[in-house]
Design an enzyme around this catalytic site. Structure first.
Site: not given
Ligand SMILES: [Zn+2]
Length: 335
Positions: A122, A160, A162, A247
């Protein structure tokens, strides 16, 4: 598989009850110990010049000064302590080690996996967010291009749950880094639309696959086989990095995806086969994963897969929705 790990990564203090905690490292080590995997490679911390291949110098200064002042809430999710700056350099250093070790010939049972924290995907060129300070995968990709004669082009698959907005932003106009992300649509940080494909010289080198909540092993495998694989074959990378968050596991507390532990073995086997086919060294870099049992068991099956364990593959059909999404992706990316 050989793991890069440092006790120093335990010193990044996110306070009580934060999902991105040192216990994640401890759980992984425990699960690997049960597989008789007890030796780890440490790595030098990344120096600032290495970080600045992906980040503005002002961002590096801002993180250092924030931590020197004792840290605190950079934003409500992204917590730093006094040690965080140094630990983030260490985490990036482990990622660089993984990339360089792969290029230098570590493969098969020695395939490198950097188990560092804080995670990175991120972190944008001039912003920390989503538990991330420096973008470990982007720093590692740029390090390999800068320091290894054989590496001009790097492909990253970010599995991931996200969207790796930071990796995308850093590499958006970079024709030498292909970035593919599979992520749960609508989840943090909200970026990663299918139409975001890169810009300028990097047009076409970003591939976003926003999957609806509830997708599992079959949908991820279909997406990898039918969209990511042909795109990476066409890109023809000299190094293949996995931004490996866990995740999207069906029991992870912060997503609604349905990947099983066995599913991570299947995806590992698939990326290993593609890396072999395109003759690209392969390395893994840890991102998220917040259920301690599911995170540690999933890392362990990645390890076992390189140790000869055959994944159990289910040949179910993907949902029509995902089949349609993949067809749309193939159209957008002219595959
Ligand atoms: Zn994540």
């Amino acid at each position: 598989m050989q793991f890069g790990y440092s006790e120093r990564c335990l010193d990044h203090d996110t306070g009580p009850r934060h999902p991105e905690s040192p216990d994640r490292m401890r759980a992984i080590r425990e699960a690997l110990k049960e597989r008789h995997c007890v030796s780890y490679v440490d790595a030098d911390p990344a120096d600032e010049a290495a970080i600045e291949r992906a980040h503005d110098p002002d961002h590096v200064d801002a993180i250092r000064e924030f931590c020197e002042d004792g840290g605190g809430e950079w934003d409500p999710d992204t917590i730093a302590g006094p040690e965080t700056y140094e630990v983030a350099l260490k985490s990036a250093g482990l990622a660089i080690w993984a990339a360089e070790a792969a290029v230098d010939g570590a493969d098969g049972r020695d395939t490198p996996f950097a188990i560092g924290r804080p995670p990175g995907h991120h972190a944008e060129s001039d912003e920390a967010m989503g538990f991330c300070f420096f973008n470990n995968a982007a720093v590692a990709a740029r390090a390999a291009i800068a320091t290894r004669e054989s590496v001009d082009r790097v492909a990253i698959w970010d599995w991931d749950v996200h969207h790796g907005n930071g990796t995308q932003e850093i590499c958006y106009d970079d024709p030498d880094v292909f970035y593919a992300s599979t992520h749960e649509a609508g989840l943090y940080p909200g970026t990663g639309d299918i139409e975001e494909t890169g810009e300028g010289a990097g047009e076409g080198t970003t591939m976003n696959i926003p999957l609806s909540a509830g997708c599992g092993d079959t949908e991820y495998r279909h997406t990898f086989d039918e969209a990511i694989t042909p795109a990476i074959r066409r890109f023809d990378p000299d190094l293949f990095l996995i931004s490996a968050g866990f995740d999207a596991h069906r029991h992870d507390p912060i997503s609604r995806m349905r990947i099983s532990t066995e599913g991570y073995a299947e995806l590992t086997d698939a990326v290993r086969e593609l890396a072999d086919d395109v003759d690209a060294p392969l390395a893994f870099i840890l991102e998220g994963g917040y259920g301690l049992d599911t995170l540690s068991e999933s890392v362990a099956v990645v390890h076992e897969t390189f140790d000869g364990r055959e994944p159990v593959v289910d040949d179910a059909e993907p949902t029509d929705e995902v089949a349609d999404l993949v067809a749309e992706l193939r159209d957008i990316h002219d595959l």
